[in-house]
Write a protein that holds these residues in place. Structure first.
Motif, PDB file in Angstrom:
ATOM      1  N   HIS A  72       0.852  -1.198   0.000  1.00 22.74           N
ATOM      2  CA  HIS A  72       0.000   0.000   0.000  1.00 22.74           C
ATOM      3  C   HIS A  72       0.886   1.246   0.000  1.00 22.74           C
ATOM      4  O   HIS A  72       1.459   1.595   1.046  1.00 22.74           O
ATOM      5  CB  HIS A  72      -0.915  -0.011   1.226  1.00 22.74           C
ATOM      6  CG  HIS A  72      -1.957   1.075   1.241  1.00 22.74           C
ATOM      7  ND1 HIS A  72      -3.105   0.997   1.998  1.00 22.74           N
ATOM      8  CD2 HIS A  72      -2.035   2.260   0.597  1.00 22.74           C
ATOM      9  CE1 HIS A  72      -3.840   2.086   1.815  1.00 22.74           C
ATOM     10  NE2 HIS A  72      -3.195   2.881   0.968  1.00 22.74           N
ATOM     11  N   ASP A  94       1.365   2.631   3.541  1.00 21.28           N
ATOM     12  CA  ASP A  94       0.461   3.723   3.153  1.00 21.28           C
ATOM     13  C   ASP A  94       1.259   5.037   3.023  1.00 21.28           C
ATOM     14  O   ASP A  94       0.799   6.103   3.410  1.00 21.28           O
ATOM     15  CB  ASP A  94      -0.670   3.875   4.185  1.00 21.28           C
ATOM     16  CG  ASP A  94      -1.927   4.533   3.616  1.00 21.28           C
ATOM     17  OD1 ASP A  94      -1.866   5.056   2.480  1.00 21.28           O
ATOM     18  OD2 ASP A  94      -2.955   4.536   4.319  1.00 21.28           O
ATOM     19  N   HIS A 133      -6.840  -0.685   4.990  1.00 21.24           N
ATOM     20  CA  HIS A 133      -7.043  -0.186   6.374  1.00 21.24           C
ATOM     21  C   HIS A 133      -8.461  -0.456   6.913  1.00 21.24           C
ATOM     22  O   HIS A 133      -9.280   0.453   7.065  1.00 21.24           O
ATOM     23  CB  HIS A 133      -6.708   1.295   6.503  1.00 21.24           C
ATOM     24  CG  HIS A 133      -7.150   2.172   5.360  1.00 21.24           C
ATOM     25  ND1 HIS A 133      -8.451   2.291   4.978  1.00 21.24           N
ATOM     26  CD2 HIS A 133      -6.436   2.953   4.535  1.00 21.24           C
ATOM     27  CE1 HIS A 133      -8.523   3.117   3.952  1.00 21.24           C
ATOM     28  NE2 HIS A 133      -7.332   3.532   3.650  1.00 21.24           N
ATOM     29  N   SER A 143     -10.908   0.062  -0.571  1.00 20.06           N
ATOM     30  CA  SER A 143     -10.952   0.761   0.716  1.00 20.06           C
ATOM     31  C   SER A 143     -12.265   1.495   0.907  1.00 20.06           C
ATOM     32  O   SER A 143     -12.916   1.885  -0.067  1.00 20.06           O
ATOM     33  CB  SER A 143      -9.807   1.782   0.796  1.00 20.06           C
ATOM     34  OG  SER A 143      -8.556   1.152   0.801  1.00 20.06           O
ATOM     35  N   HIS A 176      -4.930   6.540  -5.378  1.00 21.44           N
ATOM     36  CA  HIS A 176      -6.374   6.787  -5.384  1.00 21.44           C
ATOM     37  C   HIS A 176      -6.808   7.108  -6.817  1.00 21.44           C
ATOM     38  O   HIS A 176      -6.371   8.126  -7.368  1.00 21.44           O
ATOM     39  CB  HIS A 176      -6.713   8.005  -4.514  1.00 21.44           C
ATOM     40  CG  HIS A 176      -6.221   7.937  -3.095  1.00 21.44           C
ATOM     41  ND1 HIS A 176      -6.817   7.141  -2.134  1.00 21.44           N
ATOM     42  CD2 HIS A 176      -5.213   8.578  -2.451  1.00 21.44           C
ATOM     43  CE1 HIS A 176      -6.181   7.304  -0.970  1.00 21.44           C
ATOM     44  NE2 HIS A 176      -5.216   8.162  -1.135  1.00 21.44           N
ATOM     45  N   HIS A 184     -13.481   4.832   2.462  1.00 22.92           N
ATOM     46  CA  HIS A 184     -13.088   6.147   2.995  1.00 22.92           C
ATOM     47  C   HIS A 184     -14.289   7.051   3.241  1.00 22.92           C
ATOM     48  O   HIS A 184     -14.139   8.110   3.846  1.00 22.92           O
ATOM     49  CB  HIS A 184     -12.201   6.907   2.000  1.00 22.92           C
ATOM     50  CG  HIS A 184     -10.852   6.307   1.738  1.00 22.92           C
ATOM     51  ND1 HIS A 184     -10.531   5.691   0.556  1.00 22.92           N
ATOM     52  CD2 HIS A 184      -9.732   6.254   2.501  1.00 22.92           C
ATOM     53  CE1 HIS A 184      -9.267   5.292   0.598  1.00 22.92           C
ATOM     54  NE2 HIS A 184      -8.763   5.618   1.758  1.00 22.92           N
ATOM     55  N   GLU A 213      -5.837   2.106  -5.222  1.00 27.86           N
ATOM     56  CA  GLU A 213      -6.616   1.964  -3.996  1.00 27.86           C
ATOM     57  C   GLU A 213      -8.030   2.406  -4.362  1.00 27.86           C
ATOM     58  O   GLU A 213      -8.368   3.595  -4.306  1.00 27.86           O
ATOM     59  CB  GLU A 213      -6.045   2.829  -2.860  1.00 27.86           C
ATOM     60  CG  GLU A 213      -6.827   2.631  -1.561  1.00 27.86           C
ATOM     61  CD  GLU A 213      -6.307   3.478  -0.387  1.00 27.86           C
ATOM     62  OE1 GLU A 213      -5.460   4.354  -0.601  1.00 27.86           O
ATOM     63  OE2 GLU A 213      -6.812   3.265   0.734  1.00 27.86           O
TER      64      GLU A 213
HETATM   65 ZN   LIG Z   1      -6.700   4.889   2.119  1.00 23.67          ZN
END
Ligand SMILES: [Zn+2]
Ligand SMILES: [Zn+2]
Length: 279
Positions: free
Chosen positions: A6, A258, A181, A121, A40, A123, A93
């Motif tokens: 990540h 991350d 996460h 993920s 992202h 978010h 991600e």
């Molecule tokens: Zn994230």
């Protein structure tokens, strides 16, 4: 095999914007054998309209649509350039957006053939005036989510409800097999509690159920070190006790720095090694 599953790149507008190559050089210095770029991807325009933040904030969340092809191209270029030194994996991600399933499936169908390794993920949750980031800042978490659902427990309950959907959803053949996460809702926990939220009853009840789904679906978890460096979290995602539960169930836990800046590369690797040794 030392891997980072990540990481972010210069295509992340809330990161340091350092050259991606610098991240790679640092990973090689630290002895990583494999390193996944998981940037992202763009968000759907319709979804961005539901975020009650300034344009500047919204624009910094994810790359623009026009950048995606260039990102993929550049990451493949680096992968090839460093192939004798490190296995670079090109990925994303991907956000789980319950109201944009077909948009996400199309994105994955279009780009999946060019991706080696990706994350899914969560978010965003529905909140005051639309959708709210889970991880923007403690004030936004309070006003946008806690006040909307009624309590911190209720926010977590909703997070788990959507996570349940995320694990079960059909996003096509390129659906990422690793969850990013998993306990991101703990990011601001110490603003609201004296200690870790991990041991709350609601969390413990849901964990068992969700971990079974994860195991049955052959998913792995991003064992994410970013939380250690968030002043109101001070734990990994998931936290040590929960990670131990996952490991005892035989769920694969993949180290994730991350990294949003070069100095983050490799952070928490010692903790990860200690946790996963002899398991
Ligand atoms: Zn994230
Ligand atoms: Zn980020």
């Amino acid at each position: 095999m030392k891997s980072d599953g990540h990481t972010h790149t210069e295509y992340c507008f809330h990161g340091s914007r350092e050259a991606t190559e610098e991240f790679v050089i640092r990973a090689i210095e630290l002895g990583f054998d494999s390193y996944s770029f998981t940037e992202h991807p763009p968000l759907p325009g319709e979804f961005k309209k539901l975020l009650p933040y300034s344009n500047q904030t919204v624009d910094a969340i994810a790359m623009k649509e026009k950048d995606l092809d260039q990102y993929i191209k550049e990451m493949h270029h680096l992968k090839n350039k460093y192939k004798d030194k490190i296995l670079l994996k090109v990925g994303l991600e991907v956000d789980f957006l319950p109201e944009h399933i077909s948009w996400t499936r199309n994105l994955l169908n279009d780009y999946g053939p060019y991706l080696d390794d990706s994350l899914l993920s969560l978010h965003f949750l529905r909140g005051v005036d639309g959708y709210r980031c889970v991880d923007l800042n403690p004030e936004d978490f309070k006003e946008g989510l806690i006040d909307f659902y009624g309590s911190y427990d209720d926010v977590v309950f909703e997070y788990f409800r959507v996570m349940d959907e995320q694990i079960k959803v059909d996003l096509g053949p390129f659906k990422p097999k690793r969850i990013g996460h998993f306990t991101l809702y703990q990011i601001f926990q110490r603003k609201f509690f004296e200690t870790s939220y991990s041991h709350s009853n609601i969390a413990l009840q849901k964990f068992n159920q969700l971990f079974q789904l994860i195991k049955d679906g052959n998913y792995s978890l991003d064992f994410n070190m970013a939380g250690f460096h968030k002043p109101h979290c001070l734990e990994s995602y998931p936290a040590e006790s929960i990670a131990n539960l996952c490991l005892s169930l035989g769920i694969d836990m993949i180290y994730g720095s991350d990294s949003h800046s070069v100095k983050d590369v490799g952070r928490g690797y010692g903790f990860f090694e200690k946790m996963t040794a002899a398991k």
